[in-house]
Write a protein that holds these residues in place. Structure first.
Motif, short mmCIF file in Angstrom:
data_model
loop_
_atom_site.label_atom_id
_atom_site.label_comp_id
_atom_site.label_asym_id
_atom_site.label_seq_id
_atom_site.Cartn_x
_atom_site.Cartn_y
_atom_site.Cartn_z
N ALA B 7 0.97 -1.33 0.08
CA ALA B 7 -0.20 0.08 -0.06
C ALA B 7 0.93 1.34 -0.09
CB ALA B 7 -1.02 0.13 1.15
N ARG B 8 2.05 1.20 0.81
CA ARG B 8 2.88 2.32 1.07
C ARG B 8 3.46 2.75 -0.45
NH1 ARG B 8 7.18 5.03 4.24
NH2 ARG B 8 8.60 5.34 2.72
N GLU B 9 3.86 1.78 -1.16
CA GLU B 9 4.45 1.83 -2.67
C GLU B 9 3.57 2.10 -3.46
OE1 GLU B 9 8.15 1.46 -3.33
OE2 GLU B 9 7.61 1.86 -1.15
N SER B 10 2.52 1.85 -3.53
CA SER B 10 1.19 2.14 -4.52
C SER B 10 0.91 3.78 -4.14
CB SER B 10 -0.02 1.10 -4.64
OG SER B 10 -0.71 1.04 -3.42
N VAL B 11 0.84 4.24 -3.01
CA VAL B 11 0.57 5.50 -2.51
C VAL B 11 1.43 6.31 -3.12
CG1 VAL B 11 0.52 7.13 -0.90
CG2 VAL B 11 -1.05 5.07 -0.52
N LEU B 12 2.76 5.99 -2.95
CA LEU B 12 3.88 6.72 -3.43
C LEU B 12 4.18 6.80 -5.00
CD1 LEU B 12 6.06 8.02 -2.04
CD2 LEU B 12 7.55 6.35 -1.89
N ASP B 13 3.87 5.79 -5.80
CA ASP B 13 3.51 5.68 -7.21
C ASP B 13 2.50 6.67 -7.72
OD1 ASP B 13 5.28 3.80 -7.43
OD2 ASP B 13 3.81 1.97 -7.57
N ALA B 14 1.53 6.63 -6.94
CA ALA B 14 0.36 7.57 -7.22
C ALA B 14 0.70 8.89 -6.99
CB ALA B 14 -0.88 7.07 -6.45
N PHE B 15 1.33 9.26 -6.13
CA PHE B 15 1.70 10.61 -5.75
C PHE B 15 2.78 11.18 -6.77
CE2 PHE B 15 4.51 13.66 -3.26
CZ PHE B 15 3.87 14.57 -3.22
N ALA B 16 3.58 10.24 -7.40
CA ALA B 16 4.47 10.76 -8.36
C ALA B 16 3.88 10.84 -9.58
CB ALA B 16 5.42 9.45 -8.60
N GLU B 17 3.06 10.02 -9.82
CA GLU B 17 2.22 10.03 -11.22
C GLU B 17 1.36 11.49 -11.35
OE1 GLU B 17 3.87 7.39 -13.07
OE2 GLU B 17 2.19 8.58 -14.06
#
Lengths: 182, 182
Positions: B7-17
């Motif tokens: 979850a932490r990683e996908s949140v970070l991915d989403a933020f970057a996108e």
DNA sequence: GTCTATAAAAAGATAGAC
DNA sequence: GTCTATCTTTTTATAGAC
């Protein structure tokens, strides 16, 4: 050729400065009004919405680029050298309008993105006769973009890695040799 | 070497996108949570504040650049050619982290600005042995910056003026001739 | 670890006085 | 032309249930 009201221009100046220094997030209507020396109501008399404020900045860039193209084609040291030298921002009105419009484009403003592509095409058109081929032209354009990009990163707060003085002269000479065909 | 929570990683991915696609303005906690597939509370468990979210993205760039340096020095076609080719973003994790961090830097995040300077220094260190002199090295770095800058402008939405395929090969060859000393 | 509910501040915009 | 006051929505952050 009606000269625009003083207050309108200083609001637009303030908006550009805020965009350059701290990005779209900080360039609010409220902050722009304060920095421009008017109240929020005063700002809204000249620019009825945020979108109108952004559009005015984009239009200002359009006008400044027209003048810049004339300077490029008439430059004593040659168009390419002049163009590269002027890519190291000295914080003149054109530099500010260009960097501020880049911020708007990165924030999703489609008109800002379209204007930046137009600016690039006008520059390419002015320089194309002075480059050996399209590859050489792209080299010149990309070095110019690189110079702008680096100067724009921190809003000019940090010196940055961009060459100055003799280093810049050497770089320009190197690009000229490559672009003109040696 | 604990692997971070999904979850932490996908949140970070989403933020970057979000940062890349629409800029700092749109990359809100709310939008990031939605795009990352968690609730706002879920996001705040992993990142206690907006600042923590931004710091995590900057740290991710740091790690990806370490891996990139290893790839550059070991590249078959030579470090300079590999470096330039990889400057035309193919939207890999490093490209995304780099562009997203640029957005943060332009928004006034000092740590992001410092990280970008560190990244540039590490790249320069890896390429310096392969350039004739500092001017040649700056030429390579600036062309790379120009390639990145153009690709990043619209968040990749618009094709942009960046050379591809045979044009890119020709550009790289031109820069190599200029940088290696002809 | 993840959620809902909500508080507190800041954003863009409107209304109307001067 | 410029101001103050106010409304609405959005944004960050907290509290606490599950």
């Amino acid at each position: 050729m009606s000269r625009p009201p003083r207050a309108r221009e200083s609001v637009l100046d303030a908006f550009a400065e805020l965009l350059i220094a701290d990005g779209e997030r900080s360039a609010t209507m409220d902050a722009t009004a304060r920095a421009g020396g008017v109240s929020k109501g005063g700002l809204l008399y000249h620019f009825a919405s945020k979108d109108a404020l952004e559009s005015a900045l984009i239009e200002r860039l359009d006008e400044l680029v027209d003048a810049d193209i004339a300077a490029i084609v008439g430059a004593d040291e040659g168009p390419v050298a002049y163009f590269l030298r002027s890519s190291v921002t000295d914080n003149d009105p054109l530099d500010r309008a260009l960097i501020a419009t880049s911020r708007l484009a990165q924030g999703g403003n489609a008109a800002a993105g379209a204007m930046l592509r137009s600016v690039r095409e006008r520059w390419e058109g002015a320089l194309r006769p002075h480059a050996r081929d399209e590859t050489a032209l792209q080299l010149v354009m990309l070095v110019s973009d690189g110079l702008y990009f680096n100067n724009a990163l921190d809003g000019g707060a940090v010196p940055g890695p961009v060459p100055q003085g003799a280093e810049l002269d050497a770089l320009i000479a190197l690009v000229l040799r490559a672009a003109a065909g040696l």
